[in-house]
Design a protein around this motif. Structure first.
Motif, PDB file in Angstrom:
ATOM      1  N   PHE A   1       2.774  17.435  -8.149  1.00 62.79           N
ATOM      2  CA  PHE A   1       1.750  16.428  -8.400  1.00 62.79           C
ATOM      3  C   PHE A   1       1.744  16.069  -9.880  1.00 62.79           C
ATOM      4  O   PHE A   1       2.471  16.664 -10.693  1.00 62.79           O
ATOM      5  CB  PHE A   1       0.385  16.936  -7.933  1.00 62.79           C
ATOM      6  CG  PHE A   1      -0.532  15.841  -7.455  1.00 62.79           C
ATOM      7  CD1 PHE A   1      -0.123  14.948  -6.483  1.00 62.79           C
ATOM      8  CD2 PHE A   1      -1.811  15.705  -7.974  1.00 62.79           C
ATOM      9  CE1 PHE A   1      -0.966  13.937  -6.032  1.00 62.79           C
ATOM     10  CE2 PHE A   1      -2.663  14.713  -7.537  1.00 62.79           C
ATOM     11  CZ  PHE A   1      -2.240  13.826  -6.564  1.00 62.79           C
ATOM     12  N   ASN A   2       0.901  15.105 -10.237  1.00 62.58           N
ATOM     13  CA  ASN A   2       0.943  14.566 -11.599  1.00 62.58           C
ATOM     14  C   ASN A   2      -0.076  15.186 -12.533  1.00 62.58           C
ATOM     15  O   ASN A   2      -0.190  14.767 -13.684  1.00 62.58           O
ATOM     16  CB  ASN A   2       0.711  13.052 -11.554  1.00 62.58           C
ATOM     17  CG  ASN A   2      -0.704  12.675 -11.103  1.00 62.58           C
ATOM     18  OD1 ASN A   2      -1.356  13.446 -10.398  1.00 62.58           O
ATOM     19  ND2 ASN A   2      -1.174  11.501 -11.489  1.00 62.58           N
ATOM     20  N   ASN A   3      -0.843  16.201 -12.071  1.00 63.91           N
ATOM     21  CA  ASN A   3      -1.927  16.720 -12.906  1.00 63.91           C
ATOM     22  C   ASN A   3      -1.439  17.548 -14.087  1.00 63.91           C
ATOM     23  O   ASN A   3      -2.064  17.572 -15.137  1.00 63.91           O
ATOM     24  CB  ASN A   3      -2.942  17.505 -12.073  1.00 63.91           C
ATOM     25  CG  ASN A   3      -2.298  18.534 -11.160  1.00 63.91           C
ATOM     26  OD1 ASN A   3      -1.110  18.445 -10.854  1.00 63.91           O
ATOM     27  ND2 ASN A   3      -3.066  19.514 -10.725  1.00 63.91           N
ATOM     28  N   ASN A   4      -0.319  18.254 -13.932  1.00 61.16           N
ATOM     29  CA  ASN A   4       0.265  18.993 -15.061  1.00 61.16           C
ATOM     30  C   ASN A   4       1.699  19.385 -14.704  1.00 61.16           C
ATOM     31  O   ASN A   4       2.201  19.025 -13.642  1.00 61.16           O
ATOM     32  CB  ASN A   4      -0.578  20.219 -15.433  1.00 61.16           C
ATOM     33  CG  ASN A   4      -0.805  21.147 -14.252  1.00 61.16           C
ATOM     34  OD1 ASN A   4       0.149  21.628 -13.643  1.00 61.16           O
ATOM     35  ND2 ASN A   4      -2.072  21.406 -13.924  1.00 61.16           N
TER      36      ASN A   4
ATOM     37  N   HIS B   1       1.316   9.841  -6.422  1.00 58.08           N
ATOM     38  CA  HIS B   1       2.057   9.600  -5.187  1.00 58.08           C
ATOM     39  C   HIS B   1       3.562   9.722  -5.396  1.00 58.08           C
ATOM     40  O   HIS B   1       4.266  10.389  -4.627  1.00 58.08           O
ATOM     41  CB  HIS B   1       1.691   8.207  -4.661  1.00 58.08           C
ATOM     42  CG  HIS B   1       2.243   7.878  -3.314  1.00 58.08           C
ATOM     43  ND1 HIS B   1       3.485   7.298  -3.142  1.00 58.08           N
ATOM     44  CD2 HIS B   1       1.731   8.032  -2.076  1.00 58.08           C
ATOM     45  CE1 HIS B   1       3.706   7.107  -1.845  1.00 58.08           C
ATOM     46  NE2 HIS B   1       2.652   7.549  -1.172  1.00 58.08           N
ATOM     47  N   GLY B   2       4.082   9.092  -6.436  1.00 56.69           N
ATOM     48  CA  GLY B   2       5.516   9.134  -6.691  1.00 56.69           C
ATOM     49  C   GLY B   2       6.012  10.526  -7.007  1.00 56.69           C
ATOM     50  O   GLY B   2       7.101  10.930  -6.567  1.00 56.69           O
TER      51      GLY B   2
ATOM     52  N   GLU C   1       0.833  -1.200   0.000  1.00 55.37           N
ATOM     53  CA  GLU C   1       0.000   0.000   0.000  1.00 55.37           C
ATOM     54  C   GLU C   1       0.865   1.245   0.000  1.00 55.37           C
ATOM     55  O   GLU C   1       1.977   1.250   0.532  1.00 55.37           O
ATOM     56  CB  GLU C   1      -0.897   0.025   1.257  1.00 55.37           C
ATOM     57  CG  GLU C   1      -1.884  -1.117   1.356  1.00 55.37           C
ATOM     58  CD  GLU C   1      -2.694  -1.064   2.639  1.00 55.37           C
ATOM     59  OE1 GLU C   1      -2.404  -0.181   3.476  1.00 55.37           O
ATOM     60  OE2 GLU C   1      -3.602  -1.884   2.798  1.00 55.37           O
ATOM     61  N   TRP C   2       0.348   2.302  -0.600  1.00 55.51           N
ATOM     62  CA  TRP C   2       0.982   3.606  -0.464  1.00 55.51           C
ATOM     63  C   TRP C   2       0.809   4.069   0.980  1.00 55.51           C
ATOM     64  O   TRP C   2      -0.243   3.887   1.573  1.00 55.51           O
ATOM     65  CB  TRP C   2       0.337   4.634  -1.397  1.00 55.51           C
ATOM     66  CG  TRP C   2       0.057   4.160  -2.789  1.00 55.51           C
ATOM     67  CD1 TRP C   2      -1.163   3.936  -3.338  1.00 55.51           C
ATOM     68  CD2 TRP C   2       1.007   3.835  -3.803  1.00 55.51           C
ATOM     69  NE1 TRP C   2      -1.041   3.506  -4.627  1.00 55.51           N
ATOM     70  CE2 TRP C   2       0.284   3.428  -4.947  1.00 55.51           C
ATOM     71  CE3 TRP C   2       2.396   3.842  -3.862  1.00 55.51           C
ATOM     72  CZ2 TRP C   2       0.905   3.033  -6.130  1.00 55.51           C
ATOM     73  CZ3 TRP C   2       3.022   3.451  -5.042  1.00 55.51           C
ATOM     74  CH2 TRP C   2       2.285   3.066  -6.158  1.00 55.51           C
ATOM     75  N   ALA C   3       1.837   4.675   1.546  1.00 53.47           N
ATOM     76  CA  ALA C   3       1.754   5.138   2.942  1.00 53.47           C
ATOM     77  C   ALA C   3       1.183   6.548   3.026  1.00 53.47           C
ATOM     78  O   ALA C   3       1.661   7.394   3.777  1.00 53.47           O
ATOM     79  CB  ALA C   3       3.139   5.083   3.587  1.00 53.47           C
ATOM     80  N   VAL C   4       0.120   6.802   2.256  1.00 51.58           N
ATOM     81  CA  VAL C   4      -0.558   8.091   2.255  1.00 51.58           C
ATOM     82  C   VAL C   4      -1.950   7.904   2.829  1.00 51.58           C
ATOM     83  O   VAL C   4      -2.568   6.844   2.660  1.00 51.58           O
ATOM     84  CB  VAL C   4      -0.631   8.674   0.825  1.00 51.58           C
ATOM     85  CG1 VAL C   4      -1.453   7.792  -0.098  1.00 51.58           C
ATOM     86  CG2 VAL C   4      -1.167  10.095   0.833  1.00 51.58           C
TER      87      VAL C   4
END
Length: 485
Positions: free
Chosen positions: A410-413, A261-262, A147-150
């Motif tokens: 973040f990965n949005n843009n 996440h990454g 699991e991601w630890a978020v």
């Protein structure tokens, strides 16, 4: 029927030590296992529900150096006429494949690893029990999702910096009395200020997500250090990485970060405005996607990082290697222990997340192994220097770092940022401090045990007060700047 269960950490170590001295040579191997479908060597009920199929990870002994085909032939597979496929995963700076993984078409076997040879296979429990006795296999366990630890649902998209500041370094240059050049950043997130001051932050009306805090760091912090982010991938086109982020491995044939996440973790390590060590080289190791994280992917991904590290440490510009892993599961997994042990033996440093179940961190992988190998297990604290309510705790937590309302890439843009909560967000802060210290202390580049002792020695003492019966670390990560900004 015997039930497959995880070996205790102590037993893992005993097996590793005894295998190294007693494992037979290739000429003494005996056929002890039949392939799935050839009839079980362990008696069991005819009811298939009593003998279910599972996916397993098998790890070979270091003494087992024979070709895969010979190993599978001995186990009862006929690899003659089978299709052997080689998958190139990741691309090096030279444009050539950086890592190859081999799979066979016999019963879905997939082999991987150069430093820790392993394979995955789908088989019944009874067949796995018989396979445990094969002398070439040092570890066999059911493959388990990580699991991601978020903290789920904690992601909040934040407004980016003004366009004039995006990707532009507008920091104040200063000098200490020892002539060391250092920098003060005035538009930092709160977590960076907490890393570079001696006392709890006085918010003075600012929100934790405001980019109005001060961060002090040395100008060359982390310069040239290789950081391997074992995660969901990285948005390498984000302006905050300034071209220093590259993807080098993916277990899935795709390298984009479809989770975010990454990218967030990589930003806390190295982004221009949100990162601790703003000069490091970031290498993405994609071991999970929107469907989750595979245990075998972690082994293969860290194995690829070890391979590259062993190449890099012979080169004149090598400054050190750090693994950042904000992923985990319960109970502790043998495969996590074994691949991280290989990494630290090779001289790689590692920071891992303590996970978010508000309980004893010793029950979670890989942080439980911080007591046996020199990895640093990180818990999360908030802006008031209080252990985050979700953070695991206890003797297996080595240190705490900011992990609540952490703003990062973040990965949005290409300019997007978000606020997230979790020990996932605390772990990369320690990763960045390790990278910083590798530049300051060249003698520690290949000594993870000494680096761990150094990091814990520099931490602020007695800051995180124990609030439960499981006492543990009261340390808060710090980069050593005196006073407060």
């Amino acid at each position: 029927m015997k039930t497959l269960s995880l070996l205790s950490t102590a037993l893992i170590i005993t097996i590793l030590q005894s295998t190294a001295s007693t494992a037979p040579t290739a000429t003494k191997y005996k056929h002890q296992w039949r392939r799935p479908g050839a009839g079980s060597v362990v008696s069991h009920s005819t009811n298939p529900n009593d003998d279910p199929y599972h996916d397993y990870i098998a790890i070979l002994s270091d003494d087992e150096v024979r070709p895969w085909g010979d190993i599978f032939d001995e186990m009862g597979f006929s690899t003659q006429g089978s299709t052997k496929k080689t998958h190139s995963l990741g691309v090096s700076l030279s444009g050539k494949p950086s890592y190859n993984m081999t799979s066979y078409d016999v019963s879905g076997i997939r082999t991987f690893g150069k430093n820790l040879r392993a394979f995955t296979i789908h088989m019944r429990e009874s067949e796995a029990e018989a396979m445990e006795d094969n002398p070439s296999i040092i570890s066999l366990e059911r493959s388990q999702k990580r699991e991601w630890a978020v903290v789920p649902g904690s992601a909040k998209i934040q407004p980016p910096l003004p366009p004039a500041d995006q990707g532009v370094r507008r920091f104040e240059i200063r000098k200490r009395q020892d002539a060391q050049v250092w920098v003060q950043q005035g538009n930092a997130p709160w977590n960076l200020q907490r890393l570079s001051c001696q006392h709890r932050i006085d918010a003075k009306g600012r929100l934790p997500t405001d980019l109005k805090y001060n961060y002090r760091f040395e100008q060359d912090a982390g310069k040239g250090v290789d950081v391997y982010v074992v995660d969901s991938g990285i948005n390498v086109d984000h302006v905050e990485f300034q071209g220093r982020a590259r993807m080098m491995f993916s277990y899935f044939g795709k390298v984009d970060d479809d989770v975010g996440h990454g990218t967030h973790c990589a930003g806390t390590i190295a982004a221009l405005h949100y990162g601790v060590a703003k000069n490091v080289n970031i290498w993405g190791i994609k071991v999970g996607d929107s469907n989750g994280v595979n245990g075998e992917a972690i082994v293969a991904g860290i194995d690829a990082a070890i391979t590259r590290h062993n190449q890099r440490k012979t080169q004149p510009d090598f400054m050190g290697s750090v693994i950042s892993m904000s992923i985990g599961t319960a109970p502790p997994q043998q495969s996590d222990f074994m691949i991280l042990q290989k990494a630290v033996q090779a001289g790689m440093h590692a920071s891992v997340a303590a996970m978010n179940s508000a309980t004893d961190a010793c029950n979670f992988s890989p942080g439980a192994f911080s007591q046996q190998i020199p990895i640093i297990n990180v818990g999360a604290a908030d802006i008031n220097d209080t252990r985050a309510a979700f953070s695991n705790f206890g003797k297996c937590v080595d240190i705490y770092a900011p992990g609540v309302s952490i703003v990062s890439t973040f990965n949005n843009n290409a300019t997007g940022i978000a606020s997230l909560d979790g020990t996932s967000m605390a772990c990369p802060a320690v990763t960045g401090i390790i990278a910083d210290e590798l530049v300051r202390n060249p003698k520690l580049r290949l000594d993870p045990a000494a680096m761990k002792k150094h990091i814990l020695g520099k931490a602020l003492k007695g800051v995180i007060k124990p609030d439960n019966v499981l006492t543990g670390a009261e340390l808060l990560i710090n980069n050593g700047f005196p006073g407060d900004p």
